[in-house]
Every structure is written in C-alpha cells, then in structure tokens.
Scaffold this motif. Structure first.
Motif: not given
Lengths: 333, 285, 315
Positions: C47-59
């Motif tokens: 879940e954490v990974a999914r939300i992080s990705a949707s917020l673009g925090l991995n860019k």
C-alpha cells in the motif's frame, strides 16, 4: 467705516503643562477695497492673526479678542451656521502652498465645482459651466482640459490660480492671501500678484496680503502692518512706513531688501542679527529687545502699545524716532 | 558586556522616563502574572492534576476559588501551572524567533548580494503564509505537542524580525558612524555587533510586545484545538477546551482561564502602547 | 500605470513560486517515510509503495516539483487519502462557508470599527478616545476561540437567540449560524482597523487642504465625508488585505469552535490525519490568497490615488 476691525486679539496653543501665547494683543483694520499687508518673520503670528477673521484655528489653538468685526457683524458672536456663511460668502482665502491645499484625490475642476454647488447652490452642468468660467477668469488656458486634471498634474502657478478662482467664486468682500507667492518662482510671483490686483480692482474687494517679504508688501499694498513675536510693532501707509520706518525691527527688515525696484526677489542682505524669538521664551517687555541694537534696560519692562507718529502711522517703540534714540521717552506715557 | 548592560538599562530608563500610566499598569499586570506563575508550586492549593471525582464541577468557593473541572481538578491550580508553561513557552519562542530574525536580517542587510536576495525572498514568502496555517503545517510534520507548536511559531515568526532588521540595516549602512568603523579598520562582524545591532534590537523589542500577545493567542489556540499541550499536562488553551462540554453547568472552567489570557495580553499591549506613543512625536499615532 | 502593474505582478509571481516551493517541500521534511506515517501502522508495504508511486514520490525532486506546479496551475490537486475524494472537489464543498465567515467577520469589524475610529480621531486624547483604545486592546487580547465560546454561552445558550454550532441552510440560515463566529472574528480584527483608520484620519485632518476646505465654509460633515474620509480610507484597505492571513487563521480556529464545515475544519482534519497532499494544497492556496489580495489592493490604490501611478503625465 472699516470693513474689518480686529482688536485685542490673543491666540494661544494649549499643550501638556500649560499654554503658549503666540498672538499677544493684536489690532489692525482693513478698509473696503484696500490692500493691507501683514508682514513679519515666521513665528510672528501673522498667519494665525489673519485666520482669526474667519475663526479658522488649528487644533489646540484658542483665540480671544475684544473685537473682530467684519462688515458691521461681530465675528466672535457668530453661530456655527453664520460662521460657515461668513466663510463661504464674505471672505475668500488662499494659502502658501498651492499644492497641499487641494484634495489630492479629486480632480481640479471638481473641487471648483464642489464649492459652487455647496456655496452657490448651483447644480450639475451649471456648476461645471460656472467653474469653467472662473478658471478662464483667472487666466487658465484651455480650462476644459485642466478641469479634468489632478492637482499634482498642474504647475504651482496654475494651482494658485485655481485657488484664487475658488476663493473669489462667491465674490467675497475680503480676500485673505496667506503667503500666496512664497512657494512660487519669481516670474510666477509677479503674475499671481498681478492677478490678485486685477481681480481686486474689478470686484472692489479688499485684500489682506500676508507675507514675510517686505518687497512683496511694498509693491502690492496700500497699508502695512508689521508683526513681531505676536505683537504689532508698526503700522501705517506703505509709502510712509518705507520712507520713515520707526520701529528698529521695521528698519532692520527694510534694510534687508536690496531696493524697492527689485522687490519680490528673495535675495536677502544680512538684515537683523539673531533669530526670531520662540514664543514660549517670551516673557515680558519688548519682544525685539534681544535683537535690538538700540536696546535699553527699560525695554525689558515695556508694556507694548502703539503710539501715533502722525498720518495713521503707529509704532510700538517709544524710545526711537527715525532711528534716533529719544531721551525723554516714557515721561509722556 | 557594557553593550549588553546598555541594552537592558537604556530601554528601562526610557520606560521610566516616559512614566505613562499605560506602562506602569502594564508592567504591574505582567509582573503579577509572572510572579504568580513562577511561584505556582508554592501558591497553588492543590496539585494541578489531582483528580477528586467526588468534588467535580464545583462552582467557585473558598476551597476552590475558581471552581473545579469535570474530574474535580482545582481550576485555580491548573490555571497557575498552565500560565507558567504558556508564559515560558511564549517567552522562549518569541525571543528565539527575534534573535534568529535579527541576526539573519542584520547579516543579510550588511553583506547584501545573493545572501540578502535569498533571505529577503524567503522572509517575504514565509510572511505571506497565514500564520496559523503555517503553524498547522509544521505541526503536521513534527506532530502535535508543545514542541510542534513552538517550532511552528518560530518558523513563522522569525521572518518579520528579519525583514525589520534587514531594512533598518540597509538604512544604517549609509550612516556615517558605521562607515567610519570601516575606515578605522574594524572587521565587519565587529562593526555589526558593536554598533548596529543594539539599534536594530531596540526596534525589534518594541515590535515584540505585539508578537508576544499574538504568539500567546496562537499557542492557546493550538492547545485549544488539541494540537498543543497534551493531557494530562494543562495549559490555558487546553483548560478552556476541557470546559467546552460544560459551558452552561460549569462556566468557570472556560471563562476564567480566558480572562487570565486577556489580562496578560492587555498588560503586554499596554506596555507596547506606552513605548510606541512615547517614541513618536505627539499626534503621530 | 502599466509598468507599475507589471512590476507589481512580477513581485507577486516570485512570491507565489516561493509559496509553492515551500509547500511542496513540506512532505519532504517529514522524518522517516511520510507515507508510512500518514497511513498509520496498519498499512501494508505494498500500500505504502502504491501511494508513494501515485504521489510521484519516487521521481527525482525537480521533476516532482515541476509536476506539483503543473497540478496546481491546472487545478488537479490529486486525491485526498483520508477522504478518498479528489482534493479539488473537497475544497469546492468547503470553500463557501469559509469565505462567508471571513467576509461576514470583516463586515462586522468594519461596522463596529469605522465609527469607533472616527470618534476616536475626532475626540483624540479625550477620555472617549482612551476608552475606545482600551476596548480595542482588550478585544485584540481575547483568544478568538474564547470570545467565540463566551458569545456562544450568552447569545446561544442563555438567550437562545442564535445557534452555537453548525452551518444553516438558505441565506438567513447561513447568516444566523455564522453571526456569532463572525462577531468573534470581527472583534479580533477591531484593534487593527481602529488604530489604522484613527491615525490616518488624524494625519489627513492635519493636512493643509483640510484647512483650505474649511475656509470655504463647508460643514464639518461635508469636509469629513467628501475629503477627509476619502483620503484616509486607503491605508485601512491595505491593512485589511495584509491581515487576511490573520483572518484565515482565525477562521481555522472558529470553524472548530462552531463546527462549521469549512476549509479550516478541512485543514485541521488534514493535519490531524497527516494527509500531506491535502495539507500541502491548502497551505499553498491560503498563501496565494494573501499574495493575490495584497497585489489587488496595491493596484486598487494606484487606481484610487492618482499620485501613486508612476508616469501619470502632466496636462
């Protein structure tokens, strides 16, 4: 009968711990149609004295007088409404700085028209038409265009013309001009004085011209009243006072003008040594004593009063006549 | 050292010289509140968190002269301790913010260049945020509690002092006495700290009388919202909040701590007023 | 005028960029993993990974900021996690109560403050003036939630005239439900208005043109209304704009006191739930309102006062 008589005028500023008197028993008169000059250095009380005629006192200042009579009416006894009427119709006033005397956020023409609407009961287009006429009568070129200008968009001379237009809009019997040319350059000064003189001749109003510049007064006035430290120290017909100044202060003032021909120029030769007095420091005696070359011990206890030296010419100095010390002075008083 | 002494004695002497009733009243009010809160452990009749359910919601009386709250805690004791913590926190955050702001602003105004440009922009940006919103945002990061509120208020509060000090410094840089220190070969740092800083600090101290009141209100507001002082500790804001459920039955829980806050704000404002009025020529305010 | 406006707009743009940058950085200051903090201990790693990705925090950061700016400008603020709703629709629902409260509060402050300021200025240094000053100082020192509660006790609970919580329906319903908070808000703003207006009235009254107008025989009320007041009001408008941040802050607190479903409540909930995207958006919007209001009053001032306009040409 005099148009205006002021007598026993006293004006004091109240402040923490007491009050300071800045006008200390002044009298003068203005005849219909004449131009009277009120001359003195800054702090002499001349500006406040002329405001007493319309009871226009600044905050914290109070005036008392034994008499302020205008055109047979007692100004001191006027109700608020009568006073407004007096200001609106009988007396016009113009000021030293024609810039700060306009509402900066209102168009020039609107300020003239407002006066007409309020004081002359004119409405809408009539007020505007009359305002344009007035602007034209004070020699403002293309009045239609100036009408829409804001005060800061006009030159000093032009603003003073507009001020005159407002002041004379109700055809007053007296125009008070408080240092009307001080803020202007020499050429414009002469034009404004000329304009005032022209309007006076045409309308028959009297003019009370207040100035620190004896040159201006000598050029423009019939009679002069010289003020110093809140007192009138000398008064009389201009020609007479210029020819035979009596009070040492007047003599000093006159010697500081290069010559009457170049009157109006603000060049000053070293006239009177020392500084004008601070009203708060004045105690008793002649206010000029500290700067007077002919001072004597009795001056410190002098009760300042005017005495005649002939021909409507009065002086407050009992000790000097035509520049010569009087030896038996005081005995006759 | 003499400079430091100067910083304290000059304003004090001027305060006394002004001698207005505002300053006298203000100082008396603030001093009484300060002493009362400092002496809380001695004055308070009960421990602030002592629960006495049998005597809950008692109206003001001889035993509890500000009444008791819903679990019987003595409101007067809680107010004393609450005031103590609030005053301490407000003093620390206001003057820490002031110190940071004055130092940053002074240096920025003195050195100019890119540092000044950055400080100026950041300060302008921080000032543009609504104060409480920024404090809330910081609490969202740091978490609720007095620590979060304090950090938030400092982050939001330093900027005004920086702007104030910076513009004063810019004006002062042109003044002869500071230019002459340069000519005499003083180092820059020395020039700033010996000559300019005392003047700048004075202006900021005058402004801080407003800031102290605002910060106290924000601190109380955050505690009221439950984001400041956490239970069981009490400060004025949280005491007021605890009485909200008993507005009609136990008005004293809410009203009295608030009145103490008003008294504090009034006292500080009176001092500030007196100083400002004495500083300016008559009629200027 | 055009050059002035352009320069003033430029300054505001820089400020807006600063606001957006600081708000953007918010989430990156959160210690540890902000998403894990936000979702709480029960969240799964996926879940954490999914939300992080949707917020673009991995860019990379610059790209994130660029996306954030783009979203702000297009009005797509993304999803709120706690409310499982789009942030823009959330704001849409909550905007009106907050705006109404701020407007109403300002109105109350003006209705009480302007007459007090006039009396204070005209009767300067008298006991009336001192009385007004003490009154406004007290109103300034009152915690806004406390004055709200006191008003609630007196006018809501004791007298029963007005509701003490909630947000009514229909125009009068809304007015009734917002009256007490608006009065509390207005009282907190009173001191600023009275002081500013009092001092600017006194300043204008001391100007020479007022003497000149009096010399024309105008009534005191005419001199005051047509000349003094008009010249004195602008600083107060500016101060109001500067204090809109203060009003927004007051609204956040008052919405809690009176349980008004506005943006303040939303921000409070977002902070409590650590809904970072929502906090970020609300913060940047609140700041932008302040910046834009200040910009418009500065331009308004140039329109009202002809002297402010640079390049106003001589006739």
């Amino acid at each position: 009968m005099a148009l205006l008589t002021v007598a026993g005028l006293r004006i004091a500023f109240s402040h923490r711990g007491g009050s300071t008197e800045v006008v200390r028993g002044v009298e003068f008169a203005v005849e219909p149609g004449e131009t009277v000059g009120l001359v003195g250095e800054s702090g002499s009380g001349k500006s406040l004295a002329c405001r007493s005629i319309i009871r226009l006192m600044p905050a914290h200042a109070t005036m008392t007088a034994s008499k302020v009579e205008f055109d047979g009416r007692d100004v001191l006894a006027m109700s608020a409404k009568e006073l407004r009427d007096h200001r609106a119709h009988s007396v016009g006033m113009i000021f030293q700085d024609p810039y700060s005397c306009f509402d900066p956020t209102m168009r020039i023409g609107e300020q003239v028209a407002e006066t007409l609407r309020v004081n002359a009961g004119l409405e809408g287009d009539a007020a505007k038409a009359r305002a344009l006429e007035l602007l034209e009568s004070v020699d403002i070129a293309s009045p239609e265009q100036r009408f829409r200008a804001y005060p800061h968009e006009l030159s000093g001379g032009m603003r003073q013309r507009v001020m005159i237009a407002i002041a004379i809009s109700a055809s007053p019997k007296l125009l008070i001009a408080d240092e009307p040319t001080t803020a202007l350059d020499v050429t414009t000064q002469a034009q404004i004085l000329g304009l005032i003189e022209q309007r006076r001749r045409e309308s028959g109003m009297a003019v009370l011209l207040v100035s620190h510049d004896f040159g201006v007064i000598a050029q423009a006035c019939d009679r002069v009243v010289v003020m110093y430290g809140g007192y009138v120290v000398e008064a009389g017909p201009v020609a007479e006072v210029c020819a035979r100044p009596q009070h040492p202060y007047t003599r000093g003032l006159l010697s500081s003008i290069p010559s009457l021909e170049s009157a109006g120029r603000r060049v000053r030769r070293a006239g009177i040594p020392g500084q004008p007095p601070n009203p708060a420091d004045l105690v008793a005696g002649c206010p000029f004593a500290d700067r007077c070359a002919q001072v004597r011990p009795a001056c410190r206890e002098l009760h300042v009063a005017l005495e005649g030296v002939g021909d409507g010419h009065v002086t407050a100095c009992p000790y000097v006549r035509d520049g010569v010390p009087v030896t038996n002075a005081g005995g006759s008083r | 050292m003499s400079d430091l002494a100067h910083l304290v004695t000059v304003p004090w002497r001027r305060l006394r010289a002004l001698g207005s009733w505002e300053i006298t009243t203000g100082i008396v009010v603030v001093a009484v509140l300060m002493i009362a809160s400092l002496l809380a452990p001695l004055i308070a009749p009960y421990p602030p968190n002592q629960i006495d359910v049998l005597h809950s919601l008692q109206p003001p009386s001889w035993h509890h002269w500000m009444g008791t709250d819903f679990v019987g805690r003595d409101v007067w004791s809680r107010v004393l301790y609450g005031l103590r913590i609030d005053m301490l926190v407000v003093a620390v955050i206001t003057y820490l913010g002031l110190a940071i702001g004055v130092i940053v602003g002074t240096v920025a105004g003195y050195v100019g260049g890119w540092f000044d440009a950055i400080v100026g922009r950041v300060a302008d940006t921080v000032i543009a945020f609504p104060f409480i919103v920024l404090v809330l945002a910081v609490i969202a990061i740091v978490g609720p509690g007095l620590k979060g509120v304090a950090i938030g208020i400092i982050i939001a509060g330093w900027a005004l002092y920086a702007r104030l000090a910076r513009s004063e410094m810019l004006a002062m840089r042109e003044q002869p006495f500071l230019m002459s220190t340069k000519a005499l070969g003083y180092s820059h740092v020395r020039a700033i700290f010996r000559h300019a800083l005392p003047n700048l600090v004075r202006t900021s101290l005058v402004y801080s009388t407003v800031d102290v009141v605002v910060n106290m209100l924000v601190l109380a507001g955050m505690s009221y919202l439950g984001l400041g002082q956490q239970a069981p500790g009490a400060d004025l804001g949280s005491i007021i909040a605890s009485g909200q459920g008993y507005l009609l039955s136990a008005w004293w829980i809410t009203t009295i701590p608030g009145a103490v806050l008003v008294l504090f704000g009034l006292g500080v404002s009176l001092i500030g007023d007196g100083i400002t009025r004495g500083d300016l020529p008559q009629g200027a305010l | 005028m055009l050059a002035y406006t352009a320069r003033r707009v430029g300054v505001s743009l820089v400020q807006l960029l600063g606001l957006s940058f600081l708000s953007f950085m918010l989430i990156h200051f959160v210690p540890g993993n902000p998403i894990a903090t936000m979702l709480g201990p029960r969240a799964t790693v996926q879940e954490v990974a999914r939300i992080s990705a949707s917020l673009g925090l991995n860019k990379p950061l610059p790209e994130q900021y660029w996306l954030f700016l783009g979203h702000l400008l297009s009005g797509h603020f993304g999803q709120s996690i706690t409310f499982s709703q789009s942030i823009s629709s959330l704001i849409g629902q909550r905007l009106v109560p907050s705006l109404a409260l701020i407007g109403y509060g300002t109105l109350v402050a003006l209705v009480i403050g302007v007459p007090l300021a006039i009396v204070s200025a005209l009767r300067a240094d008298t006991s009336v003036d001192h009385g007004i000053r003490i009154f406004t100082t007290v109103s300034f020192a009152m915690p806004i939630f406390w004055s709200g509660l006191i008003l609630g006790i007196v006018f809501g609970l004791k007298l029963g005239w007005l509701p003490v919580s909630g947000y009514g329906t229909g125009f009068w319903g809304i007015v009734r439900s917002l009256t007490l908070p608006a009065v509390a808000l207005g009282l907190s703003l009173l001191a600023v208005i009275v002081r500013t207006l009092r001092s600017s009235i006194r300043h204008v009254m001391a100007l020479e043109f007022v003497e000149a107008v009096r010399a024309r025989g105008f009534t005191t009320s005419r001199v005051f209304v047509s000349h003094v007041f008009k010249n004195a009001i602008m600083p107060t408008v500016t101060v109001l704009a500067v204090n809109v941040g203060f009003l927004i802050g007051g609204t956040v607190v008052l919405e809690q006191v009176f349980q008004i479903p506005g943006l303040g409540t939303l921000l409070f909930q977002a902070v409590e739930q650590r809904d970072y995207p929502l906090v970020e958006t609300l913060t940047v919007l609140a700041g932008s309102v302040v910046v834009l209001l200040n910009l418009s009053t500065d331009i308004l001032q140039a329109v009202v006062d002809p002297r402010v306009r640079p390049g106003a040409h001589s006739v």
